[in-house]
Scaffold this motif. Structure first.
Motif, PDB file in Angstrom:
ATOM      1  N   SER A  48     -40.842 -10.467   4.934  1.00 49.12           N
ATOM      2  CA  SER A  48     -40.396 -10.263   3.560  1.00 49.12           C
ATOM      3  C   SER A  48     -40.190  -8.780   3.247  1.00 49.12           C
ATOM      4  N   GLY A  49     -39.035  -8.470   2.642  1.00 45.57           N
ATOM      5  CA  GLY A  49     -38.772  -7.109   2.191  1.00 45.57           C
ATOM      6  C   GLY A  49     -38.828  -6.105   3.318  1.00 45.57           C
ATOM      7  N   GLN A  62     -43.853  -0.205  19.020  1.00 47.66           N
ATOM      8  CA  GLN A  62     -45.140   0.226  19.563  1.00 47.66           C
ATOM      9  C   GLN A  62     -46.057   0.740  18.446  1.00 47.66           C
ATOM     10  N   GLU A  63     -45.492   1.505  17.499  1.00 51.23           N
ATOM     11  CA  GLU A  63     -46.312   2.021  16.404  1.00 51.23           C
ATOM     12  C   GLU A  63     -46.788   0.892  15.485  1.00 51.23           C
ATOM     13  N   ILE A  64     -45.913  -0.077  15.215  1.00 53.37           N
ATOM     14  CA  ILE A  64     -46.329  -1.239  14.420  1.00 53.37           C
ATOM     15  C   ILE A  64     -47.487  -1.955  15.104  1.00 53.37           C
ATOM     16  N   ALA A  65     -47.360  -2.135  16.425  1.00 54.02           N
ATOM     17  CA  ALA A  65     -48.403  -2.835  17.186  1.00 54.02           C
ATOM     18  C   ALA A  65     -49.730  -2.079  17.122  1.00 54.02           C
ATOM     19  N   ALA A  66     -49.679  -0.757  17.249  1.00 53.54           N
ATOM     20  CA  ALA A  66     -50.912   0.039  17.168  1.00 53.54           C
ATOM     21  C   ALA A  66     -51.543  -0.088  15.787  1.00 53.54           C
ATOM     22  N   SER A  79     -47.455   3.020   5.265  1.00 56.00           N
ATOM     23  CA  SER A  79     -46.008   2.917   5.471  1.00 56.00           C
ATOM     24  C   SER A  79     -45.620   3.661   6.739  1.00 56.00           C
ATOM     25  N   GLN A  80     -44.441   3.344   7.246  1.00 58.81           N
ATOM     26  CA  GLN A  80     -43.998   3.898   8.526  1.00 58.81           C
ATOM     27  C   GLN A  80     -42.560   4.360   8.394  1.00 58.81           C
ATOM     28  N   ALA A  81     -42.302   5.594   8.826  1.00 60.84           N
ATOM     29  CA  ALA A  81     -40.945   6.138   8.827  1.00 60.84           C
ATOM     30  C   ALA A  81     -40.259   5.695  10.109  1.00 60.84           C
ATOM     31  N   LEU A  82     -39.336   4.759   9.997  1.00 62.24           N
ATOM     32  CA  LEU A  82     -38.656   4.252  11.182  1.00 62.24           C
ATOM     33  C   LEU A  82     -37.838   5.356  11.843  1.00 62.24           C
ATOM     34  N   GLY A  83     -37.890   5.370  13.162  1.00 68.03           N
ATOM     35  CA  GLY A  83     -37.178   6.387  13.917  1.00 68.03           C
ATOM     36  C   GLY A  83     -37.978   7.646  14.158  1.00 68.03           C
ATOM     37  N   ILE A  84     -39.143   7.770  13.519  1.00 69.97           N
ATOM     38  CA  ILE A  84     -40.037   8.921  13.724  1.00 69.97           C
ATOM     39  C   ILE A  84     -41.378   8.356  14.185  1.00 69.97           C
ATOM     40  N   VAL A  85     -41.609   8.383  15.465  1.00 71.25           N
ATOM     41  CA  VAL A  85     -42.764   7.686  16.030  1.00 71.25           C
ATOM     42  C   VAL A  85     -44.024   8.537  15.901  1.00 71.25           C
ATOM     43  N   GLY A  88     -72.658 -13.895   5.514  1.00 68.57           N
ATOM     44  CA  GLY A  88     -72.522 -14.555   4.225  1.00 68.57           C
ATOM     45  C   GLY A  88     -71.336 -15.483   4.272  1.00 68.57           C
ATOM     46  N   PRO A  89     -70.868 -15.918   3.102  1.00 65.87           N
ATOM     47  CA  PRO A  89     -69.663 -16.755   3.076  1.00 65.87           C
ATOM     48  C   PRO A  89     -68.495 -16.021   3.714  1.00 65.87           C
ATOM     49  N   SER A  90     -67.704 -16.729   4.471  1.00 66.03           N
ATOM     50  CA  SER A  90     -66.572 -16.092   5.138  1.00 66.03           C
ATOM     51  C   SER A  90     -65.478 -15.778   4.129  1.00 66.03           C
ATOM     52  N   THR A  91     -64.785 -14.685   4.391  1.00 65.03           N
ATOM     53  CA  THR A  91     -63.695 -14.212   3.532  1.00 65.03           C
ATOM     54  C   THR A  91     -62.461 -14.017   4.394  1.00 65.03           C
ATOM     55  N   THR A  92     -61.315 -14.452   3.912  1.00 63.36           N
ATOM     56  CA  THR A  92     -60.056 -14.295   4.641  1.00 63.36           C
ATOM     57  C   THR A  92     -59.120 -13.386   3.849  1.00 63.36           C
ATOM     58  N   ARG A  93     -58.500 -12.444   4.534  1.00 69.12           N
ATOM     59  CA  ARG A  93     -57.563 -11.508   3.913  1.00 69.12           C
ATOM     60  C   ARG A  93     -56.334 -11.367   4.804  1.00 69.12           C
ATOM     61  N   SER A  94     -55.226 -10.985   4.189  1.00 63.55           N
ATOM     62  CA  SER A  94     -53.995 -10.672   4.911  1.00 63.55           C
ATOM     63  C   SER A  94     -53.489  -9.319   4.455  1.00 63.55           C
ATOM     64  N   LEU A  95     -53.137  -8.455   5.389  1.00 58.06           N
ATOM     65  CA  LEU A  95     -52.603  -7.128   5.092  1.00 58.06           C
ATOM     66  C   LEU A  95     -51.133  -7.108   5.495  1.00 58.06           C
ATOM     67  N   TYR A  96     -50.259  -6.863   4.548  1.00 57.96           N
ATOM     68  CA  TYR A  96     -48.806  -6.857   4.774  1.00 57.96           C
ATOM     69  C   TYR A  96     -48.355  -5.406   4.919  1.00 57.96           C
ATOM     70  N   CYS A  97     -48.397  -4.914   6.117  1.00 60.59           N
ATOM     71  CA  CYS A  97     -48.113  -3.511   6.342  1.00 60.59           C
ATOM     72  C   CYS A  97     -47.981  -3.276   7.857  1.00 60.59           C
ATOM     73  N   PRO A  98     -47.427  -2.112   8.225  1.00 60.17           N
ATOM     74  CA  PRO A  98     -46.928  -1.059   7.346  1.00 60.17           C
ATOM     75  C   PRO A  98     -45.609  -1.449   6.681  1.00 60.17           C
ATOM     76  N   LYS A  99     -45.261  -0.705   5.635  1.00 58.76           N
ATOM     77  CA  LYS A  99     -43.985  -0.871   4.974  1.00 58.76           C
ATOM     78  C   LYS A  99     -43.015   0.175   5.524  1.00 58.76           C
ATOM     79  N   ALA A 100     -41.774  -0.232   5.742  1.00 61.44           N
ATOM     80  CA  ALA A 100     -40.768   0.714   6.224  1.00 61.44           C
ATOM     81  C   ALA A 100     -40.420   1.690   5.113  1.00 61.44           C
ATOM     82  N   ARG A 101     -40.276   2.965   5.475  1.00 63.60           N
ATOM     83  CA  ARG A 101     -39.880   3.962   4.494  1.00 63.60           C
ATOM     84  C   ARG A 101     -38.832   4.885   5.090  1.00 63.60           C
TER      85      ARG A 101
END
Length: 343
Positions: free
Chosen positions: A227-228, A266-270, A293-299, A330-343
């Motif tokens: 998304s986005g 590779q940077e997204i994977a890291a 966020s991640q600047a695409l083309g600048i690794v 304790g009680p288990s907690t689930t989270r999702s992180l939507y990142c990095p964002k392209a900039r």
């Protein structure tokens, strides 16, 4: 004011004659008209003439904890929406220059409070923190989990995080989903990103590849779209500060209908592996791989701040005489992180 104004200006003779002729005619002199006009303008600028007045600026107070999550924090006074106390992490909105008092519990299930840390750079060992909010600020209540604290490996961004989690043991098992988007080439690129963590920690943080999905701690898949401008997603579950299987990782491979460069993938994977290994949150510096966020083309490659943050989460593997944290499950907690964002 008027006398000073006149004393600073030489009035030509013709203007003087006009001045006196108005006086003779019984009309107000020009200097009185000027004074009246200036008075009206000043009145308008000070709130007269229907001015609605000014509104104070708002500042955000973000309250979180390190070592433990879900800590009840007392907040006074109430913020602009009427909210006071909360459970970390949470935030409150105040008028600028409001004086706020925060109180953290000194002990949570036998784990002691050690200090408050602010993004302004200040610390205090008192569990009561008083602040005058002149700008946005992040405050962190730090708890001693029986391992090392955020000051053991410096520099880092431990106190910027929502939480620093960990797996109960190393290595962890990584499984690649071999669907229609999988290729051996993409797997090799992702592994290069994962292995940055291994190299930067001299082999201490590492994993093994499994071909059995039932053995997976971390499940990796590739996708051409998200998304986005989202470049990756990591979804994880934890109890206390311990990660639970299975962490799901998605790595985006195209952007604007164009394949991403190998270095970008590779940077997204890291970045995603940082989350999958327990970094719940982000760096505050764009040079770090764990920036949101991640600047695409600048690794970017892992920095010393990235490495030290990871080492803090697994400090018993790097320091003799230190054990894993004793945070009770304790009680288990689930989270999702939507990142990095392209900039």
């Amino acid at each position: 004011m008027t006398n000073h104004f006149i004393s600073q200006i030489t009035i030509p003779a013709r203007r003087n004659s006009i001045f006196y002729s108005r006086k003779v005619l019984g009309l107000p002199p020009l200097w009185s008209l000027w004074s009246l006009l200036i008075g009206i303008l000043v009145l308008w600028g000070c709130g007269g003439g229907g001015s609605t007045g000014s509104t104070s600026s708002l500042v955000t107070l973000q309250i979180q904890s390190a070592g433990l999550t879900g800590i009840p924090i007392s907040v006074s006074p109430a913020d602009t929406t009427g909210q006071t106390d909360g459970v970390t992490p949470f935030q409150r909105i105040f008028d600028s220059n409001t004086q706020v008092v925060l109180v953290a519990p000194t002990d949570v299930n036998g784990i002691r409070f050690t200090h408050w840390q602010t993004s302004w750079g200040g610390t205090t060992t008192s569990n009561t923190l008083q602040l005058t909010l002149y700008s946005d600020v992040v405050v962190t209540a730090v708890y001693d989990t029986g391992t090392c604290d955020g000051d053991e490996f410096l520099p880092n961004y431990v106190y910027n995080l929502t939480a620093l989690l960990h797996w109960p043991g190393i290595p962890v098992n990584v499984y690649f989903v071999q669907d229609q988007y999988y290729t051996d080439s993409l797997r090799a690129i992702a592994l290069a990103g994962f292995d940055e963590w291994t190299s930067s920690t001299n082999g201490v943080i590492h994993w093994v590849i499994t071909t059995n999905p039932n053995d997976a701690h971390i499940r990796v898949s590739f996708t051409p779209t998200l998304s986005g401008n989202t470049l990756g997603i990591t979804s994880f579950t934890y109890s206390g500060d311990v990660l639970l299987p299975v962490v799901d990782m998605k790595i985006r491979t195209t952007y604007n209908d164009t394949p991403l460069f190998d270095g970008d993938i590779q940077e997204i994977a890291a970045h995603e592996m940082g989350h999958a290994m327990g970094i719940y949150g982000h760096s505050d510096q764009p040079s770090d791989v764990m920036y949101p966020s991640q600047a695409l083309g600048i690794v970017h490659y892992l920095t010393i701040r990235d490495t030290n943050t990871m080492k803090t989460g697994y400090c018993w593997l790097f320091l003799p005489g230190i054990g894993p944290s004793g945070i009770p499950p304790g009680p288990s907690t689930t989270r999702s992180l939507y990142c990095p964002k392209a900039r």
